[in-house]
Design an enzyme around this catalytic site. Sequence first.
Site, short mmCIF file in Angstrom:
data_model
loop_
_atom_site.label_atom_id
_atom_site.label_comp_id
_atom_site.label_asym_id
_atom_site.label_seq_id
_atom_site.Cartn_x
_atom_site.Cartn_y
_atom_site.Cartn_z
N LYS A 22 0.83 -1.21 0.00
CA LYS A 22 0.00 0.00 0.00
C LYS A 22 0.86 1.26 0.00
CE LYS A 22 -1.80 2.01 3.89
NZ LYS A 22 -1.66 3.46 3.90
N ASN A 23 1.86 1.29 0.89
CA ASN A 23 2.63 2.52 1.04
C ASN A 23 3.63 2.75 -0.10
OD1 ASN A 23 1.20 3.10 3.29
ND2 ASN A 23 2.85 2.68 4.76
N CYS A 117 -6.35 13.59 12.58
CA CYS A 117 -6.83 12.24 12.28
C CYS A 117 -6.65 11.38 13.51
CB CYS A 117 -6.11 11.65 11.08
SG CYS A 117 -4.47 11.11 11.45
N ARG A 122 -0.54 15.08 12.65
CA ARG A 122 0.13 14.83 11.36
C ARG A 122 0.23 16.05 10.45
NH1 ARG A 122 -1.80 8.87 9.40
NH2 ARG A 122 0.13 8.85 8.25
N ASP A 305 3.65 1.01 12.11
CA ASP A 305 2.50 0.33 11.50
C ASP A 305 2.35 -1.12 11.97
OD1 ASP A 305 1.78 2.60 10.16
OD2 ASP A 305 2.51 1.96 8.20
N ARG A 397 -9.12 -0.07 3.59
CA ARG A 397 -8.22 0.94 3.00
C ARG A 397 -6.87 0.32 2.67
NH1 ARG A 397 -7.08 5.79 6.56
NH2 ARG A 397 -5.58 5.86 4.88
C1 UD1 Z 1 3.82 7.07 6.19
C2 UD1 Z 1 2.97 5.85 5.97
C3 UD1 Z 1 2.33 5.39 7.27
C4 UD1 Z 1 3.41 5.20 8.33
C5 UD1 Z 1 4.30 6.43 8.45
C6 UD1 Z 1 5.48 6.23 9.39
C7 UD1 Z 1 2.21 6.12 3.69
C8 UD1 Z 1 1.08 6.39 2.77
N1 UD1 Z 1 1.93 6.17 5.01
O1 UD1 Z 1 2.96 8.12 6.63
O2 UD1 Z 1 1.64 4.17 7.05
O3 UD1 Z 1 2.78 4.97 9.58
O4 UD1 Z 1 4.83 6.77 7.16
O5 UD1 Z 1 6.21 5.13 9.02
O6 UD1 Z 1 3.32 5.84 3.27
N2 UD1 Z 1 5.50 14.96 10.51
C9 UD1 Z 1 5.64 16.30 10.78
N3 UD1 Z 1 5.70 17.18 9.73
C10 UD1 Z 1 5.61 16.76 8.43
C11 UD1 Z 1 5.48 15.40 8.16
C12 UD1 Z 1 5.43 14.51 9.23
O7 UD1 Z 1 5.70 16.71 11.94
O8 UD1 Z 1 5.67 17.61 7.52
C13 UD1 Z 1 5.44 14.00 11.64
C14 UD1 Z 1 4.10 13.26 11.68
O9 UD1 Z 1 3.12 14.03 12.36
C15 UD1 Z 1 4.46 12.00 12.40
C16 UD1 Z 1 5.91 11.73 11.92
O10 UD1 Z 1 6.39 12.96 11.41
O11 UD1 Z 1 4.48 12.20 13.79
C17 UD1 Z 1 6.01 10.66 10.84
O12 UD1 Z 1 5.24 11.03 9.72
P1 UD1 Z 1 5.60 10.61 8.23
O13 UD1 Z 1 6.87 9.83 8.24
O14 UD1 Z 1 5.51 11.80 7.36
O15 UD1 Z 1 4.42 9.61 7.89
P2 UD1 Z 1 3.47 9.64 6.62
O16 UD1 Z 1 4.24 9.88 5.38
O17 UD1 Z 1 2.26 10.47 6.91
#
Ligand code: UD1
Length: 416
Positions: A22-23, A117, A122, A305, A397
């Site tokens: 998925k990711n 969420c 996030r 995850d 999902r």
């Molecule tokens: C992706 C995965 C999700 C997984 C996560 C962490 C997909 C579609 N989803 O989510 O399944 O759980 O990686 O392995 O690939 N953050 C900030 N600012 C930002 C971006 C992130 O503060 O601009 C924080 C988030 O709130 C969170 C942490 O960084 O606490 C990790 O987020 P991130 O690695 O970006 O996860 P996703 O890409 O949303």
Amino acid sequence: MEKIIVQGGKQLKGTITVSGAKNAVLPVIVASLLSDGACRIQDVPRLTDVETICDVLGEVGAKIKIIDAHTLDINCNKINKFEASYEYVSKMRASNLVMGPLLARLGKAKISMPGGCAIGTRPIDLHLKGFEAMGARIKLEHGYIIAEAPRLTGARIYLDYPSVGATENIIMTGSLAHGVTVIENAAEEPEIVDLANFINSMGGRIKGAGTKIVKIEGVKNLGSTTHTIIPDRIEAGSFMVAAAITGGELMLENVIADHLKPVIAKLIEIGVEIEEVGNGLYIRASNPLKAVDIKTLPYPGFPTDMQAQFMSLLTVVQGTSVLTETVFENRFMHAEELRRMGADIKIEGRSAVVEGMNRLTGALVRASDLRAGAALIIAGLAAEGVTEIGNIYHIDRGYDRIVDKFRSVGANISRS
Ligand code: UD1
């Protein structure tokens, strides 16, 4: 509202083929926006998140053809809109990944602001900082983020945190920017490597994906390709935990064991037998299991995850286990539901203290998010009596035909 109903107590036995990740598939589908050629994507899992991202692409003018159950042809030659509406972004946060490619292709992107969420606030500040460093102007208007850049220029970008989404968005944007972009403290997840391989197969020049420093040399345009999605390490991990909790024996086909190192290491520490067989993994749980401590971290650390599924397992492993969540705030919603099944779990800040007991009892529970949903199925497989799981749209999902797959290895599970 549909439910998943599990009658616990059956040992799982048999073979399961793991679906495409998925990711990985979500960013790869999004990255086809960068191409003015034809992209064929293979081993696409059947997920509602895939349908949502295809709807987002359709909204901006992409032509998507379903070739068969697991193959998509995408043509983004004539994309003409730069907006991802609230309807989609509120359904799936990963919709914000289209921001970078739209900015790169059209010079403008307008994306509904992601709201809160179930697993934390996030934010996407790191994505936006990256776009700004490459020359974009960002403004917020009426609940939308608007990014504009008549010309994107490569930049050196240090991420305060190795965000998966920010790394992907910047890689995609940098691929069509003028000059070289360097991401420092980049996320190292295997799905980022799959994305880079996909872009490189279209003519991109990305080096270092899968390490902390990723270098992207912008090119004028990207062309046609065929790409096969990597196997889903989290789906594989979920089945491994299910085998463990039922004292079962599973052969998982289509697995890259290297991507599962922290999960395999923890299961071995718990007392599960695991063997690599060709491109698969054999899992057997016949010994008494031991309590362990787990801390989630960015890759190659233990994946957030997989935290919920391990929590289910540890509720029935004698001794005290402590699970510490460092990636997301508020990612223990499943603990409350597991307690309804008799589990002894205390939340102390970012940690959950689990006192293992003999068995869980079936109950009416609700999935609060995707992985929490999988964790409740896993708990139900080992519980005495019937577990009914509500809000299963979360599970659909991200798990491809999960009920069919569990049934095929002997679980007493159905949808109704
Ligand atoms: C992706 C995965 C999700 C997984 C996560 C962490 C997909 C579609 N989803 O989510 O399944 O759980 O990686 O392995 O690939 N953050 C900030 N600012 C930002 C971006 C992130 O503060 O601009 C924080 C988030 O709130 C969170 C942490 O960084 O606490 C990790 O987020 P991130 O690695 O970006 O996860 P996703 O890409 O949303």
